[in-house]
Motif scaffolding. Structure first.
Motif, mmCIF file in Angstrom:
data_model
loop_
_atom_site.group_PDB
_atom_site.id
_atom_site.type_symbol
_atom_site.label_atom_id
_atom_site.label_comp_id
_atom_site.label_asym_id
_atom_site.label_seq_id
_atom_site.Cartn_x
_atom_site.Cartn_y
_atom_site.Cartn_z
ATOM 1 N N GLY A 205 145.041 21.450 4.920
ATOM 2 C CA GLY A 205 145.281 20.861 3.603
ATOM 3 C C GLY A 205 144.249 21.309 2.589
ATOM 4 O O GLY A 205 144.582 21.635 1.443
ATOM 5 N N LEU A 206 143.007 21.345 2.995
ATOM 6 C CA LEU A 206 141.932 21.771 2.100
ATOM 7 C C LEU A 206 142.093 23.243 1.731
ATOM 8 O O LEU A 206 141.930 23.629 0.570
ATOM 9 N N SER A 207 142.446 24.059 2.698
ATOM 10 C CA SER A 207 142.656 25.483 2.463
ATOM 11 C C SER A 207 143.809 25.702 1.482
ATOM 12 O O SER A 207 143.721 26.524 0.569
ATOM 13 N N LEU A 208 144.891 24.949 1.663
ATOM 14 C CA LEU A 208 146.044 25.057 0.771
ATOM 15 C C LEU A 208 145.677 24.638 -0.646
ATOM 16 O O LEU A 208 146.040 25.310 -1.613
ATOM 17 N N ALA A 209 144.930 23.563 -0.771
ATOM 18 C CA ALA A 209 144.506 23.095 -2.093
ATOM 19 C C ALA A 209 143.624 24.127 -2.784
ATOM 20 O O ALA A 209 143.775 24.378 -3.986
ATOM 21 N N LYS A 210 142.730 24.732 -2.037
ATOM 22 C CA LYS A 210 141.856 25.765 -2.613
ATOM 23 C C LYS A 210 142.663 26.963 -3.093
ATOM 24 O O LYS A 210 142.412 27.504 -4.168
ATOM 25 N N SER A 211 143.662 27.370 -2.299
ATOM 26 C CA SER A 211 144.460 28.529 -2.685
ATOM 27 C C SER A 211 145.303 28.230 -3.919
ATOM 28 O O SER A 211 145.517 29.103 -4.758
ATOM 29 N N ILE A 212 145.770 26.996 -4.050
ATOM 30 C CA ILE A 212 146.544 26.620 -5.238
ATOM 31 C C ILE A 212 145.650 26.631 -6.471
ATOM 32 O O ILE A 212 146.046 27.123 -7.536
ATOM 33 N N LEU A 213 144.450 26.111 -6.335
ATOM 34 C CA LEU A 213 143.535 26.074 -7.473
ATOM 35 C C LEU A 213 143.134 27.475 -7.926
ATOM 36 O O LEU A 213 142.962 27.725 -9.116
ATOM 37 N N LYS A 214 143.003 28.396 -6.980
ATOM 38 C CA LYS A 214 142.634 29.774 -7.313
ATOM 39 C C LYS A 214 143.840 30.582 -7.781
ATOM 40 O O LYS A 214 143.685 31.677 -8.309
ATOM 41 N N GLU A 215 145.058 30.026 -7.579
ATOM 42 C CA GLU A 215 146.322 30.676 -7.941
ATOM 43 C C GLU A 215 146.470 32.042 -7.274
ATOM 44 O O GLU A 215 146.989 32.980 -7.868
ATOM 45 N N LYS A 216 146.007 32.157 -6.058
ATOM 46 C CA LYS A 216 146.139 33.408 -5.301
ATOM 47 C C LYS A 216 146.983 33.175 -4.052
ATOM 48 O O LYS A 216 146.805 33.825 -3.043
ATOM 49 N N THR A 217 147.899 32.251 -4.153
ATOM 50 C CA THR A 217 148.712 31.934 -2.987
ATOM 51 C C THR A 217 149.936 32.853 -2.901
ATOM 52 O O THR A 217 150.512 33.224 -3.915
ATOM 53 N N THR A 218 150.297 33.234 -1.694
ATOM 54 C CA THR A 218 151.474 34.069 -1.484
ATOM 55 C C THR A 218 152.476 33.371 -0.568
ATOM 56 O O THR A 218 153.554 33.901 -0.327
ATOM 57 N N SER A 219 152.131 32.194 -0.070
ATOM 58 C CA SER A 219 152.987 31.534 0.905
ATOM 59 C C SER A 219 154.142 30.771 0.264
ATOM 60 O O SER A 219 155.136 30.507 0.917
ATOM 61 N N PHE A 220 154.032 30.393 -0.999
ATOM 62 C CA PHE A 220 155.125 29.674 -1.647
ATOM 63 C C PHE A 220 155.062 29.909 -3.151
ATOM 64 O O PHE A 220 154.069 30.399 -3.689
ATOM 65 N N ILE A 221 156.133 29.580 -3.845
ATOM 66 C CA ILE A 221 156.241 29.792 -5.288
ATOM 67 C C ILE A 221 156.241 28.429 -5.970
ATOM 68 O O ILE A 221 156.925 27.502 -5.532
ATOM 69 N N TYR A 222 155.489 28.300 -7.034
ATOM 70 C CA TYR A 222 155.485 27.051 -7.792
ATOM 71 C C TYR A 222 155.407 27.371 -9.275
ATOM 72 O O TYR A 222 154.979 28.436 -9.684
ATOM 73 N N ASN A 223 155.864 26.454 -10.113
ATOM 74 C CA ASN A 223 155.860 26.642 -11.562
ATOM 75 C C ASN A 223 154.568 26.115 -12.164
ATOM 76 O O ASN A 223 154.077 25.058 -11.767
#
Length: 50
Positions: free
Chosen positions: A31-49
């Motif tokens: 969960g922490l890793s996912l939150a960090k990746s969302i905040l950095k906006e460098k995620t490739t695992s899912f798409i969000y607006n």
């Protein structure tokens, strides 16, 4: 007639508790890793607006 259950040994109890804590630690890290990746906006695992 009701018969009391046998008592669970300390080692069994501690083993179960350790497994439970290990699972929660893994989930917390994910969960922490996912939150960090969302905040950095460098995620490739899912798409969000934005």
């Amino acid at each position: 007639m009701a018969v009391p259950k046998k008592r669970t040994s300390k080692t069994k109890k501690n083993t179960r508790k350790a497994n439970w804590k290990k699972k929660t630690k893994i989930q917390a890290n994910k969960g922490l890793s996912l939150a960090k990746s969302i905040l950095k906006e460098k995620t490739t695992s899912f798409i969000y607006n934005n």
